[in-house]
Motif scaffolding. Sequence first.
Motif, PDB file in Angstrom:
ATOM      1  N   ARG A 153      33.424  70.123  42.052  1.00 14.13           N
ATOM      2  CA  ARG A 153      32.158  70.114  41.320  1.00 14.13           C
ATOM      3  C   ARG A 153      30.966  70.015  42.267  1.00 14.13           C
ATOM      4  O   ARG A 153      29.881  70.482  41.964  1.00 14.13           O
ATOM      5  CB  ARG A 153      32.129  68.957  40.329  1.00 14.13           C
ATOM      6  N   ALA A 154      31.180  69.406  43.423  1.00 15.72           N
ATOM      7  CA  ALA A 154      30.079  69.259  44.394  1.00 15.72           C
ATOM      8  C   ALA A 154      29.872  70.530  45.218  1.00 15.72           C
ATOM      9  O   ALA A 154      28.834  70.681  45.862  1.00 15.72           O
ATOM     10  CB  ALA A 154      30.372  68.085  45.333  1.00 15.72           C
ATOM     11  N   LEU A 155      30.838  71.436  45.219  1.00 12.92           N
ATOM     12  CA  LEU A 155      30.770  72.633  46.064  1.00 12.92           C
ATOM     13  C   LEU A 155      29.557  73.526  45.780  1.00 12.92           C
ATOM     14  O   LEU A 155      28.865  73.918  46.728  1.00 12.92           O
ATOM     15  CB  LEU A 155      32.070  73.434  45.960  1.00 12.92           C
ATOM     16  N   PRO A 156      29.228  73.875  44.543  1.00 11.24           N
ATOM     17  CA  PRO A 156      28.054  74.733  44.328  1.00 11.24           C
ATOM     18  C   PRO A 156      26.754  74.127  44.867  1.00 11.24           C
ATOM     19  O   PRO A 156      25.936  74.824  45.475  1.00 11.24           O
ATOM     20  CB  PRO A 156      27.988  74.900  42.806  1.00 11.24           C
ATOM     21  N   ASN A 157      26.563  72.826  44.659  1.00 14.07           N
ATOM     22  CA  ASN A 157      25.361  72.163  45.165  1.00 14.07           C
ATOM     23  C   ASN A 157      25.348  72.157  46.696  1.00 14.07           C
ATOM     24  O   ASN A 157      24.311  72.386  47.325  1.00 14.07           O
ATOM     25  CB  ASN A 157      25.273  70.743  44.613  1.00 14.07           C
ATOM     26  N   LEU A 158      26.503  71.905  47.288  1.00 17.93           N
ATOM     27  CA  LEU A 158      26.604  71.902  48.751  1.00 17.93           C
ATOM     28  C   LEU A 158      26.288  73.287  49.321  1.00 17.93           C
ATOM     29  O   LEU A 158      25.535  73.401  50.299  1.00 17.93           O
ATOM     30  CB  LEU A 158      28.002  71.459  49.176  1.00 17.93           C
ATOM     31  N   LEU A 159      26.831  74.329  48.720  1.00 17.29           N
ATOM     32  CA  LEU A 159      26.553  75.695  49.185  1.00 17.29           C
ATOM     33  C   LEU A 159      25.080  76.062  48.999  1.00 17.29           C
ATOM     34  O   LEU A 159      24.476  76.678  49.877  1.00 17.29           O
ATOM     35  CB  LEU A 159      27.446  76.693  48.449  1.00 17.29           C
ATOM     36  N   ARG A 160      24.510  75.656  47.883  1.00 15.08           N
ATOM     37  CA  ARG A 160      23.092  75.957  47.637  1.00 15.08           C
ATOM     38  C   ARG A 160      22.203  75.253  48.653  1.00 15.08           C
ATOM     39  O   ARG A 160      21.288  75.848  49.217  1.00 15.08           O
ATOM     40  CB  ARG A 160      22.715  75.530  46.215  1.00 15.08           C
ATOM     41  N   ARG A 161      22.490  73.989  48.936  1.00 19.35           N
ATOM     42  CA  ARG A 161      21.657  73.219  49.851  1.00 19.35           C
ATOM     43  C   ARG A 161      21.822  73.651  51.303  1.00 19.35           C
ATOM     44  O   ARG A 161      20.928  73.448  52.120  1.00 19.35           O
ATOM     45  CB  ARG A 161      21.964  71.732  49.700  1.00 19.35           C
ATOM     46  N   SER A 162      22.963  74.232  51.646  1.00 21.33           N
ATOM     47  CA  SER A 162      23.188  74.636  53.033  1.00 21.33           C
ATOM     48  C   SER A 162      22.963  76.135  53.261  1.00 21.33           C
ATOM     49  O   SER A 162      23.172  76.625  54.370  1.00 21.33           O
ATOM     50  CB  SER A 162      24.611  74.265  53.471  1.00 21.33           C
ATOM     51  N   SER A 163      22.516  76.855  52.262  1.00 22.14           N
ATOM     52  CA  SER A 163      22.350  78.309  52.413  1.00 22.14           C
ATOM     53  C   SER A 163      21.321  78.668  53.477  1.00 22.14           C
ATOM     54  O   SER A 163      21.482  79.644  54.204  1.00 22.14           O
ATOM     55  CB  SER A 163      21.987  78.948  51.072  1.00 22.14           C
ATOM     56  N   TRP A 164      20.253  77.869  53.615  1.00 20.76           N
ATOM     57  CA  TRP A 164      19.253  78.152  54.644  1.00 20.76           C
ATOM     58  C   TRP A 164      19.861  78.046  56.033  1.00 20.76           C
ATOM     59  O   TRP A 164      19.539  78.821  56.935  1.00 20.76           O
ATOM     60  CB  TRP A 164      18.052  77.216  54.520  1.00 20.76           C
ATOM     61  N   LEU A 165      20.752  77.063  56.220  1.00 22.96           N
ATOM     62  CA  LEU A 165      21.409  76.917  57.521  1.00 22.96           C
ATOM     63  C   LEU A 165      22.304  78.112  57.825  1.00 22.96           C
ATOM     64  O   LEU A 165      22.442  78.519  58.979  1.00 22.96           O
ATOM     65  CB  LEU A 165      22.210  75.611  57.572  1.00 22.96           C
ATOM     66  N   PHE A 166      22.930  78.681  56.796  1.00 26.08           N
ATOM     67  CA  PHE A 166      23.731  79.884  56.999  1.00 26.08           C
ATOM     68  C   PHE A 166      22.859  81.029  57.495  1.00 26.08           C
ATOM     69  O   PHE A 166      23.211  81.733  58.446  1.00 26.08           O
ATOM     70  CB  PHE A 166      24.446  80.286  55.711  1.00 26.08           C
ATOM     71  N   TRP A 167      21.707  81.227  56.867  1.00 20.72           N
ATOM     72  CA  TRP A 167      20.813  82.318  57.274  1.00 20.72           C
ATOM     73  C   TRP A 167      20.268  82.088  58.683  1.00 20.72           C
ATOM     74  O   TRP A 167      20.134  83.025  59.468  1.00 20.72           O
ATOM     75  CB  TRP A 167      19.679  82.504  56.270  1.00 20.72           C
ATOM     76  N   ILE A 168      19.987  80.838  59.025  1.00 20.29           N
ATOM     77  CA  ILE A 168      19.550  80.511  60.380  1.00 20.29           C
ATOM     78  C   ILE A 168      20.650  80.844  61.367  1.00 20.29           C
ATOM     79  O   ILE A 168      20.399  81.441  62.418  1.00 20.29           O
ATOM     80  CB  ILE A 168      19.132  79.028  60.475  1.00 20.29           C
ATOM     81  N   TRP A 169      21.877  80.462  61.054  1.00 15.60           N
ATOM     82  CA  TRP A 169      23.011  80.755  61.924  1.00 15.60           C
ATOM     83  C   TRP A 169      23.166  82.269  62.112  1.00 15.60           C
ATOM     84  O   TRP A 169      23.387  82.741  63.228  1.00 15.60           O
ATOM     85  CB  TRP A 169      24.297  80.157  61.339  1.00 15.60           C
ATOM     86  N   LEU A 170      23.044  83.018  61.025  1.00 16.09           N
ATOM     87  CA  LEU A 170      23.195  84.475  61.102  1.00 16.09           C
ATOM     88  C   LEU A 170      22.125  85.094  62.004  1.00 16.09           C
ATOM     89  O   LEU A 170      22.430  85.925  62.870  1.00 16.09           O
ATOM     90  CB  LEU A 170      23.125  85.076  59.695  1.00 16.09           C
ATOM     91  N   VAL A 171      20.877  84.684  61.840  1.00 14.26           N
ATOM     92  CA  VAL A 171      19.796  85.213  62.677  1.00 14.26           C
ATOM     93  C   VAL A 171      19.993  84.783  64.129  1.00 14.26           C
ATOM     94  O   VAL A 171      19.759  85.563  65.059  1.00 14.26           O
ATOM     95  CB  VAL A 171      18.413  84.777  62.142  1.00 14.26           C
ATOM     96  N   LEU A 172      20.467  83.549  64.346  1.00 13.03           N
ATOM     97  CA  LEU A 172      20.738  83.085  65.704  1.00 13.03           C
ATOM     98  C   LEU A 172      21.808  83.947  66.377  1.00 13.03           C
ATOM     99  O   LEU A 172      21.704  84.268  67.568  1.00 13.03           O
ATOM    100  CB  LEU A 172      21.171  81.616  65.691  1.00 13.03           C
ATOM    101  N   GLN A 173      22.820  84.363  65.625  1.00 14.94           N
ATOM    102  CA  GLN A 173      23.841  85.248  66.188  1.00 14.94           C
ATOM    103  C   GLN A 173      23.234  86.592  66.583  1.00 14.94           C
ATOM    104  O   GLN A 173      23.560  87.149  67.630  1.00 14.94           O
ATOM    105  CB  GLN A 173      24.998  85.455  65.189  1.00 14.94           C
ATOM    106  N   LEU A 174      22.352  87.114  65.738  1.00 14.35           N
ATOM    107  CA  LEU A 174      21.688  88.376  66.066  1.00 14.35           C
ATOM    108  C   LEU A 174      20.817  88.231  67.313  1.00 14.35           C
ATOM    109  O   LEU A 174      20.826  89.104  68.188  1.00 14.35           O
ATOM    110  CB  LEU A 174      20.851  88.860  64.884  1.00 14.35           C
ATOM    111  N   VAL A 175      20.061  87.154  67.395  1.00 15.60           N
ATOM    112  CA  VAL A 175      19.205  86.925  68.567  1.00 15.60           C
ATOM    113  C   VAL A 175      20.058  86.811  69.825  1.00 15.60           C
ATOM    114  O   VAL A 175      19.697  87.311  70.878  1.00 15.60           O
ATOM    115  CB  VAL A 175      18.335  85.662  68.368  1.00 15.60           C
TER     116      VAL A 175
END
Length: 185
Positions: free
Chosen positions: A7-29
């Motif tokens: 039950r906590a998984l959707p909230n955890l994924l929503r709250r950490s989505s910005w970190l995922f996008w940061i990680w993705l851009v960091l990989q590109l950089v």
Amino acid sequence: MLRPDWRALPNLLRRSSWLFWIWLVLQLVTYLDVFIVASFGDSAGVGLYDKAWMVAFLIATIAWPRALFPSLVAFQGDPEREFSAFRVGALQLLGLQVIASYFLLGNSERVVLILFGPGWEGAAPILRMLAFVPFFDQFTLLGGELLKARHQDRAWLATMLLNLGSLVGFGIWLTSRSGPTGMAM
């Protein structure tokens, strides 16, 4: 027995989505520059650039900013102590990195010869140009940790996107003019 709380998984994924996008851009950089070099040159130039880049970032201490994060979170309510922790961590990290950068700048031929052997001498001039890139990259990493500790993920993502835009724009322009050494500029 360990049981996940689904039950906590959707909230955890929503709250950490910005970190995922940061990680993705960091990989590109981190890895996009090799593809830019490849689009304007041959495989030999890509190999020389890649070897020089690998040596330049061999010394970079990626774990250090991560170790600073708990202190930044702990002192979040005390701006003076938070800034002091950030300053001490940054000075230590940058002090070590500037020594490594000057070492690579002054000994690039020897370093390339020792690590890669004969035939890779063409990587030495590129390594000299890349020697201080990890030094400047630490500002991104340290600033990112501070923004993350303050829950300002959107500002960090915007910074990383600007970094990516400048890398791609200037990378294409300089590589088209000067090859792998242009990308190293």
